[in-house]
Write a protein that holds these residues in place. Structure first.
Motif, PDB file in Angstrom:
ATOM      1  N   MET A  62      11.413 -66.867  31.842  1.00 27.56           N
ATOM      2  CA  MET A  62      11.109 -65.821  32.817  1.00 27.56           C
ATOM      3  C   MET A  62      12.392 -65.106  33.224  1.00 27.56           C
ATOM      4  N   THR A  63      12.342 -63.775  33.312  1.00 30.35           N
ATOM      5  CA  THR A  63      13.507 -62.990  33.652  1.00 30.35           C
ATOM      6  C   THR A  63      13.955 -63.266  35.084  1.00 30.35           C
ATOM      7  N   THR A  64      15.238 -63.528  35.264  1.00 27.55           N
ATOM      8  CA  THR A  64      15.794 -63.755  36.588  1.00 27.55           C
ATOM      9  C   THR A  64      15.938 -62.431  37.309  1.00 27.55           C
ATOM     10  N   GLN A  65      15.344 -62.324  38.484  1.00 26.62           N
ATOM     11  CA  GLN A  65      15.380 -61.093  39.255  1.00 26.62           C
ATOM     12  C   GLN A  65      16.416 -61.190  40.373  1.00 26.62           C
ATOM     13  N   VAL A  66      17.001 -60.054  40.721  1.00 27.29           N
ATOM     14  CA  VAL A  66      17.909 -59.999  41.863  1.00 27.29           C
ATOM     15  C   VAL A  66      17.073 -60.175  43.125  1.00 27.29           C
ATOM     16  N   SER A  67      17.389 -61.194  43.902  1.00 31.70           N
ATOM     17  CA  SER A  67      16.598 -61.491  45.092  1.00 31.70           C
ATOM     18  C   SER A  67      17.106 -60.761  46.334  1.00 31.70           C
ATOM     19  N   GLY A  68      18.374 -60.348  46.323  1.00 29.98           N
ATOM     20  CA  GLY A  68      18.948 -59.660  47.472  1.00 29.98           C
ATOM     21  C   GLY A  68      18.443 -58.235  47.586  1.00 29.98           C
ATOM     22  N   SER A  69      18.635 -57.659  48.764  1.00 30.91           N
ATOM     23  CA  SER A  69      18.207 -56.285  49.026  1.00 30.91           C
ATOM     24  C   SER A  69      19.415 -55.401  49.300  1.00 30.91           C
ATOM     25  N   TYR A  70      19.170 -54.111  49.399  1.00 35.21           N
ATOM     26  CA  TYR A  70      20.240 -53.169  49.715  1.00 35.21           C
ATOM     27  C   TYR A  70      20.873 -53.505  51.067  1.00 35.21           C
ATOM     28  N   ALA A  71      20.058 -53.950  52.011  1.00 31.91           N
ATOM     29  CA  ALA A  71      20.588 -54.300  53.336  1.00 31.91           C
ATOM     30  C   ALA A  71      21.596 -55.436  53.258  1.00 31.91           C
ATOM     31  N   ASP A  72      21.444 -56.325  52.276  1.00 32.66           N
ATOM     32  CA  ASP A  72      22.389 -57.430  52.123  1.00 32.66           C
ATOM     33  C   ASP A  72      23.773 -56.935  51.716  1.00 32.66           C
ATOM     34  N   ILE A  73      23.837 -55.776  51.067  1.00 30.23           N
ATOM     35  CA  ILE A  73      25.120 -55.254  50.605  1.00 30.23           C
ATOM     36  C   ILE A  73      25.998 -54.851  51.783  1.00 30.23           C
ATOM     37  N   HIS A  74      25.389 -54.234  52.813  1.00 33.04           N
ATOM     38  CA  HIS A  74      26.216 -53.705  53.898  1.00 33.04           C
ATOM     39  C   HIS A  74      26.192 -54.565  55.162  1.00 33.04           C
ATOM     40  N   THR A  75      25.877 -55.850  55.021  1.00 32.92           N
ATOM     41  CA  THR A  75      26.077 -56.739  56.168  1.00 32.92           C
ATOM     42  C   THR A  75      27.577 -56.902  56.408  1.00 32.92           C
ATOM     43  N   TRP A  76      27.944 -57.198  57.655  1.00 31.47           N
ATOM     44  CA  TRP A  76      29.356 -57.376  57.969  1.00 31.47           C
ATOM     45  C   TRP A  76      29.965 -58.513  57.154  1.00 31.47           C
ATOM     46  N   GLU A  77      29.230 -59.617  57.030  1.00 29.73           N
ATOM     47  CA  GLU A  77      29.753 -60.780  56.313  1.00 29.73           C
ATOM     48  C   GLU A  77      30.037 -60.433  54.851  1.00 29.73           C
ATOM     49  N   ASN A  78      29.130 -59.705  54.233  1.00 29.24           N
ATOM     50  CA  ASN A  78      29.319 -59.363  52.825  1.00 29.24           C
ATOM     51  C   ASN A  78      30.462 -58.372  52.641  1.00 29.24           C
ATOM     52  N   LEU A  79      30.571 -57.390  53.516  1.00 30.36           N
ATOM     53  CA  LEU A  79      31.653 -56.416  53.399  1.00 30.36           C
ATOM     54  C   LEU A  79      33.008 -57.072  53.651  1.00 30.36           C
ATOM     55  N   TYR A  80      33.064 -58.000  54.596  1.00 29.10           N
ATOM     56  CA  TYR A  80      34.328 -58.689  54.867  1.00 29.10           C
ATOM     57  C   TYR A  80      34.730 -59.543  53.660  1.00 29.10           C
ATOM     58  N   THR A  81      33.758 -60.253  53.081  1.00 27.31           N
ATOM     59  CA  THR A  81      34.031 -61.037  51.872  1.00 27.31           C
ATOM     60  C   THR A  81      34.475 -60.133  50.736  1.00 27.31           C
ATOM     61  N   ALA A  82      33.821 -58.980  50.608  1.00 30.31           N
ATOM     62  CA  ALA A  82      34.176 -58.020  49.561  1.00 30.31           C
ATOM     63  C   ALA A  82      35.606 -57.514  49.748  1.00 30.31           C
ATOM     64  N   TRP A  83      35.987 -57.249  51.012  1.00 26.76           N
ATOM     65  CA  TRP A  83      37.367 -56.816  51.265  1.00 26.76           C
ATOM     66  C   TRP A  83      38.358 -57.888  50.842  1.00 26.76           C
ATOM     67  N   ARG A  84      38.089 -59.134  51.186  1.00 23.74           N
ATOM     68  CA  ARG A  84      39.002 -60.217  50.818  1.00 23.74           C
ATOM     69  C   ARG A  84      39.164 -60.301  49.294  1.00 23.74           C
ATOM     70  N   LYS A  85      38.086 -60.134  48.557  1.00 26.03           N
ATOM     71  CA  LYS A  85      38.157 -60.171  47.096  1.00 26.03           C
ATOM     72  C   LYS A  85      38.932 -58.969  46.554  1.00 26.03           C
ATOM     73  N   ALA A  86      38.660 -57.791  47.100  1.00 20.93           N
ATOM     74  CA  ALA A  86      39.335 -56.584  46.627  1.00 20.93           C
ATOM     75  C   ALA A  86      40.829 -56.623  46.927  1.00 20.93           C
ATOM     76  N   ALA A  87      41.203 -57.261  48.045  1.00 19.10           N
ATOM     77  CA  ALA A  87      42.604 -57.295  48.478  1.00 19.10           C
ATOM     78  C   ALA A  87      43.390 -58.441  47.860  1.00 19.10           C
ATOM     79  N   LYS A  88      42.704 -59.398  47.232  1.00 19.26           N
ATOM     80  CA  LYS A  88      43.384 -60.571  46.703  1.00 19.26           C
ATOM     81  C   LYS A  88      44.466 -60.163  45.696  1.00 19.26           C
ATOM     82  N   GLY A  89      45.689 -60.577  45.976  1.00 22.59           N
ATOM     83  CA  GLY A  89      46.809 -60.256  45.097  1.00 22.59           C
ATOM     84  C   GLY A  89      47.318 -58.843  45.230  1.00 22.59           C
ATOM     85  N   LYS A  90      46.725 -58.039  46.135  1.00 25.57           N
ATOM     86  CA  LYS A  90      47.100 -56.623  46.241  1.00 25.57           C
ATOM     87  C   LYS A  90      47.446 -56.211  47.673  1.00 25.57           C
ATOM     88  N   ARG A  91      47.569 -57.175  48.578  1.00 26.05           N
ATOM     89  CA  ARG A  91      47.751 -56.826  49.986  1.00 26.05           C
ATOM     90  C   ARG A  91      49.099 -56.170  50.256  1.00 26.05           C
TER      91      ARG A  91
END
Length: 352
Positions: A1-30
């Motif tokens: 069975m095909t694995t479906q993305v369970s998250g929604s668009y709202a999950d992308i712009h939660t504060w927790e997700n954006l903060y985690t995304a910033w940490r990943k984007a900044a890793k090694g580049k701060r």
């Protein structure tokens, strides 16, 4: 069975997700200006990004383009730092569903994989099989077709907001590599095929991830439909192993046809069947069943680059720590080959 993305668009712009995304984007580049500027007003920048995403008003910025010449000439396109945060936020939500479908021996841009694991697998199979078919794809990133890619992604993504965000990111990169692409017409094309949106900017997190998505069904085709017993891929370079030359030549014809369905083309002259005992050039090394060597041009390029950095250090333009870090990084990379003599020869006359 095909694995479906369970998250929604709202999950992308939660504060927790954006903060985690910033940490990943900044890793090694701060320490770099773009990352440091974003971090200077981190909360304000993340809140602004969150509001743009939540209201569906987010628009990607312009890319900064530059060219590198190692291992070959490539146009690199760097997205603005805030867009890189969005790329990580998106991938945090959608990547797990796709990752679960990837084959074990796809090694590029995946956690726990990488160059050295790919080399280990390839060399292990060279000890088991007599012949290898080595392939790579012409103009891979410039050739990736947006319609086909969106169809592949949409099979696992039902959320309309996520689809629209992906569309914005894809559109922002359309044409970035247009000068790198020489038009190829496929059966059934008309003259308007030249206008099909294509190309993923080299350097984006999303581009690296979507490249794996684009070739995922092809990977399963090689393993399941062709029945290849040993296959690995790193971005658009891939190896097939077998004990039968005729099988490998037959599989090459099938691969050519299957890639055509993705509007991709093999480098025909380089896609040859050869005995594994002769060695194979792969990911900057020459692999043999019993040992591996660094490509000569890789050593020459390192020495040239290191001497330039050494001169910058002597002028006071480069910190000693950065010079040491670049040297340790290279040594750690080439130590996986039979390279002690090469390292000694390249560095014996270097004086700090």
């Amino acid at each position: 069975m095909t694995t479906q993305v369970s998250g929604s668009y709202a999950d992308i712009h939660t504060w927790e997700n954006l903060y985690t995304a910033w940490r990943k984007a900044a890793k090694g580049k701060r320490g770099r200006s773009a990352a440091a500027h974003f971090e200077y007003r981190l909360e304000d920048n993340l809140i602004h990004l969150q509001e743009e995403l939540a209201s569906a008003n987010y628009q990607p910025g312009a890319y900064v383009n530059f060219t590198i010449h190692e291992p070959k000439r490539r146009l690199i396109s760097a997205a603005p730092f805030r867009d890189r945060v969005v790329h990580h936020a998106l991938c945090n939500v959608i990547e797990p569903a796709f990752e679960a479908s990837f084959i074990d021996h796809s090694y590029a841009n995946r956690v726990g994989k990488g160059t050295h694991r790919a080399l280990d697998s390839g060399q292990g199979w060279m000890q088991q099989y007599s012949f290898v078919l080595q392939c790579d794809i012409r103009q891979f990133f410039p050739s990736i077709d947006h319609r086909i890619l969106q169809r592949i992604l949409n099979r696992r993504i039902q959320d309309g907001g996520i689809r629209r965000l992906i569309g914005k990111i894809l559109t922002s990169g359309a044409g970035v590599l247009s000068e790198e692409y020489a038009m190829i017409y496929f059966p059934g094309d008309d003259l308007f095929a030249v206008n099909r949106p294509r190309g993923l900017p080299i350097g984006n997190l999303t581009s690296q991830f979507w490249a794996n998505c684009y070739l995922n069904e092809f990977d399963h085709f090689v393993l399941r439909e062709l029945g290849c017993p040993a296959y690995l891929r790193y971005v658009d370079d891939f190896l097939l192993f077998a004990n039968s030359k005729s099988d490998l030549w037959r599989w090459k014809n099938a691969i050519r046809q299957r890639l055509g369905e993705l509007r991709l083309v093999l480098h025909e002259n380089q896609a040859q069947v050869r005995p594994t005992s002769e060695g194979v050039r792969f990911l900057g090394f020459v692999l043999y069943p019993t040992h591996r060597l660094l490509l000569r041009r890789k050593g020459i390029h390192f020495r040239r680059t290191f001497l330039a950095r050494l001169e910058s250090y002597r002028r006071g333009d480069l910190p000693r720590a950065e010079l040491d870090r670049s040297l340790r990084s290279w040594i750690n990379h080439v130590r996986y080959a039979n390279s002690w003599g090469l390292r000694k020869a390249l560095l014996q006359d270097v004086r700090l």
